[in-house]
Design an enzyme around this catalytic site. Structure first.
Site, mmCIF file in Angstrom:
data_model
loop_
_atom_site.group_PDB
_atom_site.id
_atom_site.type_symbol
_atom_site.label_atom_id
_atom_site.label_comp_id
_atom_site.label_asym_id
_atom_site.label_seq_id
_atom_site.Cartn_x
_atom_site.Cartn_y
_atom_site.Cartn_z
ATOM 1 N N GLU A 118 -5.057 74.361 7.756
ATOM 2 C CA GLU A 118 -3.939 75.055 8.397
ATOM 3 C C GLU A 118 -2.634 74.294 8.172
ATOM 4 O OE1 GLU A 118 -3.118 74.252 12.677
ATOM 5 O OE2 GLU A 118 -5.296 74.023 12.764
ATOM 6 N N LYS A 132 -10.132 73.114 22.230
ATOM 7 C CA LYS A 132 -9.209 72.107 22.755
ATOM 8 C C LYS A 132 -9.556 71.797 24.213
ATOM 9 C CE LYS A 132 -5.281 73.012 19.709
ATOM 10 N NZ LYS A 132 -5.703 74.182 18.922
#
Length: 301
Positions: A24, A158
């Protein structure tokens, strides 16, 4: 025609059938300041090369979907200001308007699939935010995993998220969640979440074979490979818990919502841990790139 371009290295890999790993670009534009962002991106790409694959950092530059960045493009992106943060909802619009944007997990998966890249390494995925039963704040990453056939290597969801709810949504969407080398889901900066993994696999070959079998069976979507951060780099979950709670409370007090939540929380956790969270973040991204490369090599066989 989709305006898509390939770096020279990715073009050669596609012609030769060499393994490729997608990366990414939000880590470059939204993850850390220059020049640390560029240095980290270069380190991640080198880890991919060192483990037998070709890195393909994905971004939108001047209306073109770039699969793989040349050094000059990476350097320019690392220093660019006000770069859009792209997900499924705004990726096509950015391209159509000739814009420049960095790809999140969802947008990188789309770009990888368009380029027939099967494996993607990132830090952690987005998911169900705490309090989502009131805010409906759920990342597009989860839907993307359910419909785009790319295996995503991350250090779990996360740690700022509601991990049990994130796993529940992934189960509902039919996404395989595979813990690598342990029976627990890792929690990003920490190896342990206290939550049992739905699946455990201990080799890159098993993960590659599972992806290939899903394609043979015509099952939509990809896989989430939860790869624990190396033990020497982790921050214990017990140390992080009060830090995360403090950051969440501050976000609520300041009415921070939507796309602004995650950047705010990560910045506050960086400050409250005296930079340890960023050091751990870099370590886990490098570790994920290594495993993703091994999976890509197995798929190429």
């Amino acid at each position: 025609m989709i305006p898509i371009t390939y770096s020279s290295a990715v073009s050669a890999a596609r012609e030769n059938g060499a393994p490729i790993v997608a990366l990414e670009s939000t880590i470059i534009t939204h993850g850390m300041p220059y020049p640390q962002n560029m240095e980290t991106a270069q380190r991640v790409e080198q880890v991919v090369r060192d483990n037998g694959a070709v890195p393909a950092t994905i971004a939108v530059i001047d209306g073109k979907l770039c699969v793989g960045l040349e050094e000059t493009q990476l350097a320019a992106l690392a220093q660019a200001k006000d770069v859009a943060k792209l997900s499924r909802a705004d990726l096509a619009a950015c391209i159509a308007m000739g814009g420049t944007g960095a790809t999140t997990v969802a947008a990188t998966m789309i770009g990888a699939a368009l380029a027939d890249i099967k494996v993607f390494a990132t830090g952690g995925i987005g998911g169900v935010h705490r309090g989502a039963e009131l805010t409906f704040d759920i990342s597009a990453d989860l839907q993307e995993l359910a419909q785009t056939s790319v295996s995503v290597v991350a250090a779990g969801p996360k740690a700022i998220l509601d991990i049990p709810k994130t796993l529940e949504v992934l189960e509902t969407l039919g996404v395989p969640v595979i813990a690598y080398g342990q029976s627990e889901i890792p929690a990003f900066w920490s190896r342990s979440s206290g939550i049992a993994a739905p699946l455990q696999m201990d080799t890159a070959r098993d993960i590659a074979n599972a992806h290939i079998m899903r394609e043979k069976m015509g099952l939509p979507g990809g896989q989430l490979i939860a790869n624990p951060i190396p033990a020497e780099d982790e921050i214990a979950a017990s140390d992080l818990a009060p830090v995360i709670e403090k950051a969440l409370a501050e976000a609520e007090e300041q009415n921070i919502a939507a796309k602004s939540v995650t950047p705010f929380l990560l910045q506050r956790i960086f400050e409250l841990t005296d930079g340890k969270s960023l050091t751990a973040n870099i370590a886990l991204v490098l570790n994920n790139a290594k495993l993703a490369s091994k999976i890509a090599v197995e798929m190429a066989r």
